[in-house]
Design a protein around this motif. Sequence first.
Motif: not given
Length: 357
Positions: A241-254
Motif C-alpha cells: 500500500s502507499d502507506a507501507d511503501l512510504a514507510a519502507t522508503l523512509r527507513e531505507s538508505h538507497l
Amino acid sequence: MRVGLVVYGPLDDRSGGYRYDSELVGGLRAAGDDVTVVSLPERPYRKRLRDNVTAVRRLRALDVDVLLQDELCHPSLVGANALLDDETPVVSVVHHLNSLERFRAWRRHARRAVETRYLRSADAFVFNSETTKRTVAAVTDPDPSVVAHPAGDRFASFGAPLDDDEIRARAADGPLRVVTVCNLEPRKNVDGLLRGLARARDDWKLTVVGAAVDADYADSLSALAVARGIDDRVTFAGRLSDADLAATLRESHLFALPSHYEGFGIAAVEAMGFGLPALVSSAGGASELVTHREDGFLVDPTDPAELTDAVAPLCRNRRRLQSLAISARDRFLAHPTWDETAATVRSFLLDIVGGAD
C-alpha cells in the motif's frame, strides 16, 4: 475541453505508465476538462492485434476534442487510427517503446514494424523524457510534441520530502538498507541487482517491492538469492500500500533499479523525495533525473561490478551517503510536481485543439 484517453484495462496506479496516465486524468479533470477513459482488453500481444476492429467502433462513438492514446496500446490501435475521424487529433502518450525491450531478433523486428506504423499514425505526442522523444525520432517525426517529466510528489501526505535532520540521523543507522520498487519482470533487471549486491562484502539488506507480473522470473529471483547465499538479506515484500511503501522508503538508505531500459523512472523520483540516492541504469532517460555521483549513480545494467563499486563504499562511508541523500532530496524539490506536469500537458493539448479548429 473534451478529452478521450485509451488505456489497457482499468486506469490505476499499478506501474509507472499507468500512474502517469492516472495523474494526468486527475489534473485535466481538476482543471474542468471532461475526460472519458476507454479501457481496451488486456490480452497477449497477438490477440491485441485483433482488437483494432472493436477499437474503431468504440473510438468513433466518442464525442471529444482530442484523443489521447497510451502508446502501450499500439497493437490494438495500429490499424484503427487510419479509420478515425481526421478532425479529431490523436495524441500518443509515450512512456517507452515496447520494441526496445529484450526480445529475440525476429520478435523485436516484428514488433518494431507494428509500433512504427502506429507511431506514424499519431498527430502529436506527449513524451515522458527527452530520451523517449529521441527513440521515437528514430522512426518518425516526433513533433508536434511536449516533454512532460513524471513527478514523484504523491507521498506528500506521508512526510516526503524528508528534512536534513531526518536524513542525517538515518544515514548512521544500521546496515545499508537498499530498496527497489518495480514490477518483477526481466526488463527491470532485479537479477542484475542481486548479482551486484552479492559481490559486496560489507553489511547490507535489500527489500524488493513489487508485483510478480512474470511468475517464472520472480521465482528465478528467489532461487538466485539462495544460490548466491544472500537469501537471508533479501526480502521480497510484494506489492505494498502507499502507506507501507512510504514507510519502507523512509527507513531505507538507497534506491536501486538498474533496468535494462527505463523511459524515465517514476519510482526513482519518489524515492529521492525520501532522501534516497538513486542507483539507476545509464540506459534510458534516468540521466535526465540523476547526476552521477552527486545525487545517485548511473550504472551499466549489464555489468554487476559497476553496481558493486557504487554500493560497497556507502556501506562504510556514511558521510558520503548523507551527502548523496541530501542532494537527492534537493533534486526532488527542484523537480516538477504532478500538478505542474498535468498543466504542461494540458497547455499543449489546448494548442493542438486550437490548431485543429
